[in-house]
Design an enzyme around this catalytic site. Structure first.
Site, PDB file in Angstrom:
ATOM      1  N   GLU A 105       9.839  -0.343  -2.576  1.00 46.81           N
ATOM      2  CA  GLU A 105       8.605  -1.141  -2.681  1.00 46.81           C
ATOM      3  C   GLU A 105       8.773  -2.266  -3.707  1.00 46.81           C
ATOM      4  O   GLU A 105       8.303  -3.385  -3.493  1.00 46.81           O
ATOM      5  CB  GLU A 105       7.425  -0.228  -3.046  1.00 46.81           C
ATOM      6  CG  GLU A 105       7.080   0.707  -1.885  1.00 46.81           C
ATOM      7  CD  GLU A 105       5.939   1.659  -2.209  1.00 46.81           C
ATOM      8  OE1 GLU A 105       6.093   2.448  -3.150  1.00 46.81           O
ATOM      9  OE2 GLU A 105       4.901   1.587  -1.534  1.00 46.81           O
ATOM     10  N   GLU A 125       8.064   9.245   1.094  1.00 44.97           N
ATOM     11  CA  GLU A 125       6.856   9.879   0.544  1.00 44.97           C
ATOM     12  C   GLU A 125       6.244  10.919   1.472  1.00 44.97           C
ATOM     13  O   GLU A 125       5.657  11.901   1.027  1.00 44.97           O
ATOM     14  CB  GLU A 125       5.808   8.809   0.209  1.00 44.97           C
ATOM     15  CG  GLU A 125       6.146   7.951  -1.000  1.00 44.97           C
ATOM     16  CD  GLU A 125       7.154   6.849  -0.726  1.00 44.97           C
ATOM     17  OE1 GLU A 125       7.702   6.759   0.403  1.00 44.97           O
ATOM     18  OE2 GLU A 125       7.402   6.051  -1.649  1.00 44.97           O
TER      19      GLU A 125
END
Ligand code: NAD
Length: 695
Positions: A105, A125
C-alpha cells in the site's frame, strides 16, 4: 532508528529498517515521514527513493504492535502514504524480496515503483479476516485492472514481481542481477524533473460491463468463503474502485476494515495466527538453547503411524530406516508408503524425479544393529506398555549416545517409558496425528526428565517437518486426547438419553467441525477407543462411560474398515448410511438402563460436547500440562478439525463468556450422568473474576 536516510547525489534514499521484514511500526513510519520531509527541505535533493533493508521491502504491519495503540498512532500508515503521494518531489519505491500488505500500500502511494524479479507481491489481509485498510483495495485495481486485483485481494496469495512486470504496478522490473539501489537511484535521476507527478489515485479502472463481472465474483466468493465475511467484503471494496470516486472508495474501505476488525471470525483468525507463533516458545527453554543435529532418522513399527511418520522425515530430506519384527509387516509398510507417493504423483503433485529421490531416502530393516547411528528414533509400535518396554530397553542398548528416543504413544505414561532406559533425558513424546503425513499437529510430550536441548531440538524438528509443534506435559491422553475423551463420553451419554448418531453428527458438523464424533469413530476405528476403555475400566473404575460403544464393538462393527460401524457402508463408498440395527440397539440400551428417551436440542448437543472439553482443558491448564490456553486452541485447530472461524475451544468459550459456560456446566451437572460435570476450579475462578482463558 528504524529507517535510515542518506543522500546519493541528488537522490535521497530512505531505507526502512525494522527487522525481520521491515514491519511498518510506529517508529518506522515516523522515521519514513521524517525522511520525506527532510528530503523536501533539502534543495539539493531532486527525487526520493524508499527501499527496505535486509530481507524485505516491507512485510506490512508490524505484528509486534498488533492490538496495541501504537498500531493506530500518528503518523499512521495512511499519513505516511499521503506524505509520499503528496510530496512535490518524485518518490520511487524500490522493491525487492517481500512487498506485502501495508508495504504494498505504501508502494502504491509512491509516484513510481521499480523492482527486482522474485519479489513476492501480496495483499494478504484476508487471511486474518480483514481487508487492506490503507488504500490497497482502491489503488491496486487502478494499476492491475479489476480482475487481477480482485483475485489477489480475495485470495491474499503472493504473485512474483516479474509476473506483474507488464502492468502499471511497475515502471520497471530490473534484471535479476541488477543492484537494486544503484538501478533505482539511476531511475530516480531520470524522472527527477518529470511533471506532473503520476499518482495511482488519479487513474481509473476501466472494465466494460463491470457489474456482470462483480456479480459473478460475489456469487463465487460467497460460495467459497463459508462462514468468513472478509472475502465478500474484499469484493465490495474492490467494486468501489470502479463505482465510487477515489476518496469515497477510501472512506468505504476504512468503514469495512473497521467493521471486519470487530468480527469474531477475524479475531479468531488473528488469535490462531499468534497462537501458532507463540506455541514454539517454552519459558524455561530460551531461543538460544543448543539443539542436536538431526541428519538421520529411524522409525520402529511400519504400521498406520510409522509409515506416515517416515514419510514426514523423507519429505524434509532426512533419510529414514523403518524397523519391523517381521519381513511381511515391513514389506507391507514400505509398499503403502510407495503407493502413497504414487498417488501423489498421479495427482501431478510430485515429479518422477522427486518420487525417486524420496523412495531412495527410505529403507527397511529387521535388525536393531542397523539403526544405531540414527540421530532420532521414533517408536510407533502397538499401544501396549509391555511392547513399549521391550522396544525402549532395546533402543537404550543400540542407539548411539546423544540420539533422541521418541515415542508416538497417544495415552501411555511417557515417564514410565523414559525410565525403561538409562537415559531418560533423551526421551520425548512425538505424538503425530493420523494420517501422519498430512495432519499439521505434533504434540510434543515433555517428560519429567526430558532434556531442554531435546525439547528444543524436537520443536525445531517440528518446523522442519512443517508441523505445528505444541508442548504437552505427561498425563493420560496428553492435551488433545484427554479432552476428546470427555467429548466422546458425552456423545455416548447423549445416545442413552435420546439422540441417534446422525443427529449428534449433524449438530456438530453444523457447528463447524469437519466430522461429528460417530462418523469420526467409524473412520478412525471404534476398536481403538474400545481397547483404551477396557484398560480404563480396570485402571480408573470411577470414570463412568456409556456402554453403547462397547455393544457396537461386540457386534464387530469397528467402522469403515469392517464395512459397518455406527453407520452402514456400501462397498466402494465412504458415505455413512444410518443403520436400523444400530439405532434399534441404542433405543433398546436406553430401555435396559431404564432411561426415558427425550428430544435433545442441537444446542444442548454442541454445548455438552464442547463445554465438556473446555472444562477438562481448564484442568489441563491448571495442572500445567498445557503452558497456555492458546496452545490448547492450536491442538484443536490443527489436530481435531475444530472450526477455525471459532478460534479453538478456549477462544470459543471466551466468546461465549465464561460465566455462561459455567452456568451451562452447572445445569448439566443436574442431569443424566451429572457426575461427569464437575466444574474445573480455574473455570470457576476466571468466571467469577470476569476474566477469560486467553487473557
Ligand atoms: N492410529 C492412530 O490414529 C494413532 C494416532 C496417534 C498415535 N498413535 C499411536 O501410534 C502407535 C502405533 O499405532 P498404529 O495405529 O500405527 O498401530 P499399527 O497397529 O497400525 O502399527 C503398529 C506396527 O508396529 C509393529 N510392531 C509391533 N511390535 C513391534 C516391535 N516390538 N518392534 C517393531 N515393530 C513392532 C507392528 O507390526 C505394526 O506394523 C501407538 O502407540 C498408537 O497409540 C496412533
Amino acid at each position: 532508528m528504524s529507517a535510515e536516510y542518506l543522500v546519493n547525489g541528488s537522490v535521497a534514499v530512505i531505507t526502512l529498517n525494522n527487522p525481520p521484514v521491515n514491519g511498518l511500526g510506529l517508529a518506522t513510519r515516523a522515521a519514513a515521514v521524517d525522511g520525506i520531509k527532510r528530503a523536501l527541505a533539502d534543495d539539493a535533493v531532486k527525487a526520493i527513493v524508499i527501499t527496505g533493508a535486509g530481507k524485505a521491502f516491507s512485510g506490512g504491519a508490524d505484528i509486534k504492535e498488533f492490538n496495541s495503540p501504537k498500531a493506530l498512532a500518528e503518523p499512521s500508515l495512511a499519513t505516511l502514504i499521503a506524505t509520499a503521494e503528496g510530496s512535490s518531489k518524485p518518490v520511487v519505491a524500490a522493491i525487492h524480496s517481500v512487498c506485502m500488505g501495508g508495504g504494498l500500500e505504501l508502494a502504491l502511494g509512491c509516484h513510481y515503483r521499480v523492482a527486482l524479479p522474485g519479489a513476492q507481491i501480496a495483499l494478504p489481509e484476508v487471511k486474518l479476516g480483514l481487508l487492506p485498510g490503507a488504500g490497497g483495495t482502491q489503488r491496486l485495481p487502478r494499476v492491475l485492472g479489476l480482475e487481477m486485483a480482485l483475485n489477489m485481494i480475495v485470495s491474499g496469495t503472493p504473485v512474483l514481481s516479474e509476473k506483474l512486470a507488464k502492468t502499471a504496478l511497475f515502471d520497471e522490473v530490473f534484471a535479476a542481477d541488477a543492484d537494486l539501489l544503484t538501478a533505482a537511484v539511476a531511475f530516480a535521476g531520470k524522472i527527477a524533473d518529470a511533471r506532473p507527478l503520476p499518482k495511482v489515485r488519479e487513474r481509473t479502472v476501466d472494465y466494460p460491463n463491470h457489474e456482470a463481472f462483480l456479480q459473478f465474483s460475489r456469487n463465487t466468493v460467497k460460495a467459497m468463503s463459508g462462514p468468513f465475511p472478509a472475502p465478500l467484503k474484499c469484493v465490495e471494496t474492490v467494486a468501489a474502485s470502479v463505482t465510487m470516486k477515489f476518496d469515497d472508495g477510501i472512506k468505504f474501505e476504512r468503514e469495512c476494515f473497521l467493521g471486519l476488525m470487530q468480527t469474531t471470525e477475524s479475531k479468531a483468525l488473528r488469535h490462531a495466527f499468534f497462537a501458532e507463533r507463540v506455541a514454539s516458545k517454552v519459558p524455561d527453554v530460551p531461543a538460544d538453547t543448543p539443539t542436536r543435529a538431526i541428519k538421520r532418522a529411524a522409525v520402529i513399527g511400519a504400521g498406520t503411524m510409522g509409515g506416515g511418520i517416515a514419510m514426514n522425515f523423507v519429505n524434509a530430506g532426512i533419510p529414514v530406516i523403518l524397523l519391523e519384527t517381521k519381513q511381511e509387516a515391513l514389506d507391507k509398510g514400505l509398499a503403502t508408503i510407495r503407493k502413497n507417493y504414487e498417488n501423489t504423483m498421479k495427482k501431478g503433485k510430485l515429479t518422477q524425479d522427486k518420487f525417486d529421490q524420496r523412495l531412495a531416502l527410505i529403507s527397511g530393516t529387521l535388525s536393531y544393529e542397523e539403526i544405531g547411528q540414527a540421530d532420532i528414533v521414533v517408536e510407533a509400535v502397538f499401544e501396549d506398555m509391555g511392547v513399549k518396554e521391550t522396544v525402549f530397553r532395546k533402543l537404550d542398548e543400540v542407539m548411539k549416545p546423544g540420539a533422541i528416543l521418541a515415542s508416538n504413544t497417544s495415552t501411555l505414561d511417557l515417564n514410565q517409558i523414559a525410565n525403561f532406559t538409562r537415559r531418560p533425558e533423551d526421551v520425548v513424546g512425538t505424538h503425530f496425528f493420523s494420517p501422519a503425513n498430512v495432519m499439521k499437529l505434533l504434540e510434543i510430550v515433555r517428560g519429567a526428565k526430558t532434556g531442554k536441548d531435546v525439547l528444543a531440538t524436537t520443536l525445531a524438528l517440528s518446523k522442519k517437518l512443517k508441523k505445528t509443534g505444541v508442548v504437552s506435559g505427561v498425563c493420560d491422553g496428553f492435551i488433545g486426547n484427554r479432552m476428546i475423551e470427555q467429548y466422546s463420553r458425552q456423545a455416548g451419554f447423549l445416545l442413552e438419553e435420546g439422540c441417534l448418531p446422525e443427529q449428534v453428527d449433524k449438530a456438530v458438523e453444523k457447528f463447524g467441525f469437519a466430522m461429528g464424533p460417530f462418523r469420526m469413530g467409524d473412520l478412525a476405528g471404534n476398536d481403538i477407543g474400545w481397547y483404551i476403555r477396557k484398560r480404563r475400566y480396570v485402571e480408573s473404575p470411577q470414570i463412568s462411560y456409556s456402554k453403547t460403544a462397547d455393544l457396537l464393538c461386540e457386534l464387530g462393527r469397528f467402522g469403515q474398515k469392517t464395512g459397518a460401524g455406527w453407520y452402514d457402508y456400501k462397498a466402494g463408498d465412504r458415505k455413512a448410511y444410518p443403520s436400523e440395527l444400530v439405532n434399534a440397539m441404542i433405543v433398546q440400551h436406553s430401555a435396559d438402563l431404564g432411561v426415558a428417551r427425550r428430544k435433545v436440542s442441537d444446542q444442548e448437543i454442541v454445548e455438552r460436547l464442547v463445554f465438556s472439553m473446555v472444562n477438562e482443558a481448564a484442568l489441563i491448564l491448571e495442572e500445567g500440562i498445557a503452558m497456555r490456553a492458546s496452545d490448547i486452541d492450536m491442538v484443536y485447530l490443527t489436530g481435531y478439525g475444530f472450526p477455525l472461524f471459532r478460534g479453538g475451544p478456549m477462544f470459543y468459550a471466551d466468546t461465549v463468556g465464561l460465566p455462561n459456560v459455567l452456568a451451562a456446566i452447572e445445569q448439566y451437572a443436574k442431569g443424566h450422568h451429572g457426575e461427569a460435570w464437575q466444574a474445573a476450579p480455574l473455570l470457576v475462578k476466571l468466571a467469577s473474576e470476569g476474566k477469560s482463558f486467553n487473557g
